[in-house]
Enzyme design. Structure first.
Site, PDB file in Angstrom:
ATOM      1  N   ASP A   1      -5.470   5.809   2.633  1.00  0.00           N
ATOM      2  CA  ASP A   1      -4.673   6.432   3.697  1.00  0.00           C
ATOM      3  C   ASP A   1      -4.035   7.736   3.226  1.00  0.00           C
ATOM      4  O   ASP A   1      -4.150   8.774   3.885  1.00  0.00           O
ATOM      5  CB  ASP A   1      -3.510   5.485   4.060  1.00  0.00           C
ATOM      6  CG  ASP A   1      -3.623   4.934   5.464  1.00  0.00           C
ATOM      7  OD1 ASP A   1      -4.319   5.535   6.279  1.00  0.00           O
ATOM      8  OD2 ASP A   1      -3.004   3.885   5.718  1.00  0.00           O
TER       9      ASP A   1
ATOM     10  N   THR B   1      -7.367  -0.230   9.840  1.00  0.00           N
ATOM     11  CA  THR B   1      -7.161  -0.551   8.415  1.00  0.00           C
ATOM     12  C   THR B   1      -7.734  -1.934   8.058  1.00  0.00           C
ATOM     13  O   THR B   1      -8.275  -2.101   6.971  1.00  0.00           O
ATOM     14  CB  THR B   1      -5.670  -0.508   8.040  1.00  0.00           C
ATOM     15  OG1 THR B   1      -4.941  -1.303   8.952  1.00  0.00           O
ATOM     16  CG2 THR B   1      -5.142   0.894   8.090  1.00  0.00           C
TER      17      THR B   1
END
Ligand code: AMP
Ligand code: MG
Length: 332
Positions: free
Chosen positions: A49, A131
Site C-alpha cells: 500500500d 486488500t
C-alpha cells in the site's frame, strides 16, 4: 476535453505501482504449496500500500505539481504505525522501482503530495483496492482517478489478476482498464499491447444477469442482497460472482457482469471516493449507469466520502430502473 497526456501518464504510473504490488506479493505473501496464500497477516498489504502510493505521489508531483491528491494512506500513520523494518522494506521496494536511492523524507512527502491543495484538479488514489484480494491472490487493483471541478473525468485501474474472458481477445492475466475525456473505456493487457474498446452488455432480464458482489461480510449485507434478488425474480442458480475491489466496475464495463450491488451492513456507512471514482468513469464511459439506492448520481464534491449517497448500484443501464425498484420494495 483532451486528457490524452494525463491518460498516458497515469497508465504508466498505474502499471509501475501494480508491478511493485506484484513484487511485494511474490516476496512477502507467496502462495503456499496448497495454492493458497501463506498466513502472513496484513504486513504485505501494508508494505505494498505505502510503496504503491509513494510511487504514485512521486509521479504526480513530478508531472502535475499544481494538482491536489486525495489518497487512502498518509505519512503520519506511516511514521507512527509501521515498524523500522517495515519502513525499510517500503523504502527498498520504492528504491528498486525508481532505480535510485530514496530517503524516508521522500517517501513521506510523496505519500502526502497535494494533500492540503485546493484546486480545480484532484487526483483520487487507492494504492491497493481489494486488500483481501491481494492477500488471498484474488483480484486487486491500483485505482487512480482525476476529478475536475469535483467531477470524475478520468479513471485508470491496473489489475494484475484480471482475466479477460472475451473470446477472440487477449486472455493474458492482468489488465489495464481506463477511460477519460469522453473518449470511451478501454482495456489492454497489463504487460502492454493493443487496447480493445469496452461496451456494457445488452441484457435486460434480471434473472439472467450476472450479479457482482464483494466477498466480505463486513462490506456486504448478503441477506438484503438475497431479498433484492428475489424481488428481481432471480433463482438460486442465477449467475452471481464475488469479486474484490473495483474489478467489479471493470467487469460491468467489459460485459463480464451486468449488475454490481454495494450494500454495506451498516446503513450509515458512507463510501470512500477512492473506492469508486475510477470505476465510475470506466462504467459510465462504457455506456453503463452508476447511482445510489435512490437513483441519485454520486456526489464526489464532499471530500473523502460520498456523504450524500447511500448504497451503490452499478448496471449496464438497461437493468437500472428494475434494480432500483427492487431495492425500494425491499427493506433497508
Ligand atoms: P470489496 O473488495 O468489494 O469488499 O471492497 C473493498 C473496499 O471496501 C475497501 O477498499 C474498503 O475501503 C471498503 N470498506 C471498508 N470497510 C467497509 C465497511 N464496513 N462497509 C463497506 N465497505 C467497506
Ligand atoms: Mg479500496
Amino acid at each position: 476535453m483532451d486528457l490524452s497526456h494525463e491518460l498516458e501518464t497515469i497508465k504508466t504510473i498505474a502499471r509501475m505501482a501494480a508491478s511493485v504490488c506484484q513484487s511485494v506479493q511474490a516476496e512477502l505473501a507467496p502462495l503456499g504449496s496448497e495454492g493458497r496464500a501463506e498466513k502472513t497477516g496484513r504486513e504485505p498489504v501494508t508494505i505494498a500500500d505505502y510503496a504503491s502510493q509513494a510511487l504514485i505521489g512521486h509521479a504526480l508531483s513530478t508531472n502535475y505539481p499544481e494538482d491536489a491528491m486525495i489518497a487512502e494512506e498518509r505519512s503520519e500513520e506511516y511514521m507512527l504505525l509501521l515498524t523500522d523494518r517495515q519502513r525499510m522494506d517500503v523504502q527498498q521496494f520504492v528504491t528498486d522501482a525508481l532505480g535510485g536511492y530514496v530517503f524516508e523524507e521522500d517517501i513521506c512527502a510523496w505519500l502526502n503530495f497535494g494533500k492540503q491543495q485546493q484546486t480545480e484538479r484532484t487526483w483520487v488514489v487507492d494504492p491497493i483496492d481489494g486488500t483481501k484480494g491481494f492477500l488471498n491472490h484474488r483480484h486487486y487493483c491500483v485505482a487512480i482517478a482525476l476529478l475536475m471541478g469535483r467531477e470524475p473525468m478520468l479513471g485508470v485501474l491496473a489489475s494484475p489478476n484480471f482475466m479477460n474472458e472475451k473470446p477472440g481477445e487477449f486472455a493474458d492475466a492482468g489488465a489495464l482498464i481506463w477511460a477519460g475525456g469522453g473518449e470511451g473505456a478501454y482495456m489492454e493487457p497489463l504487460s502492454g499491447g493493443e487496447a480493445v474498446a469496452l461496451r456494457i452488455s445488452a441484457i435486460n432480464d434480471p434473472a439472467r444477469a450476472t450479479l457482482l458482489i464483494s466477498f466480505e461480510r463486513d462490506h456486504t449485507d448478503f441477506e438484503f442482497i438475497q431479498q433484492i434478488e428475489r424481488a428481481l425474480g432471480r433463482q438460486p442458480d442465477s449467475p452471481r460472482r464475488c469479486v474484490d475491489g473495483q474489478d467489479k466496475y471493470a467487469m460491468v464495463a467489459a460485459d463480464m457482469g451486468d449488475i454490481f450491488l454495494r450494500i454495506p451492513p451498516n446503513p450509515i456507512y458512507r463510501e470512500k471516493i477512492w473506492d469508486h471514482a475510477a470505476g465510475y468513469v470506466i462504467v459510465t464511459e462504457a455506456g453503463g449507469r452508476v447511482s445510489d439506492f435512490d437513483g441519485n448520481t454520486l456526489d464526489f464534491s464532499q471530500g473523502t466520502h460520498l456523504v450524500n449517497n447511500q448504497g451503490l448500484v452499478v448496471t449496464n443501464g438497461y437493468l437500472h430502473a428494475e434494480v432500483l425498484a427492487a431495492i425500494a420494495n425491499s427493506r433497508y
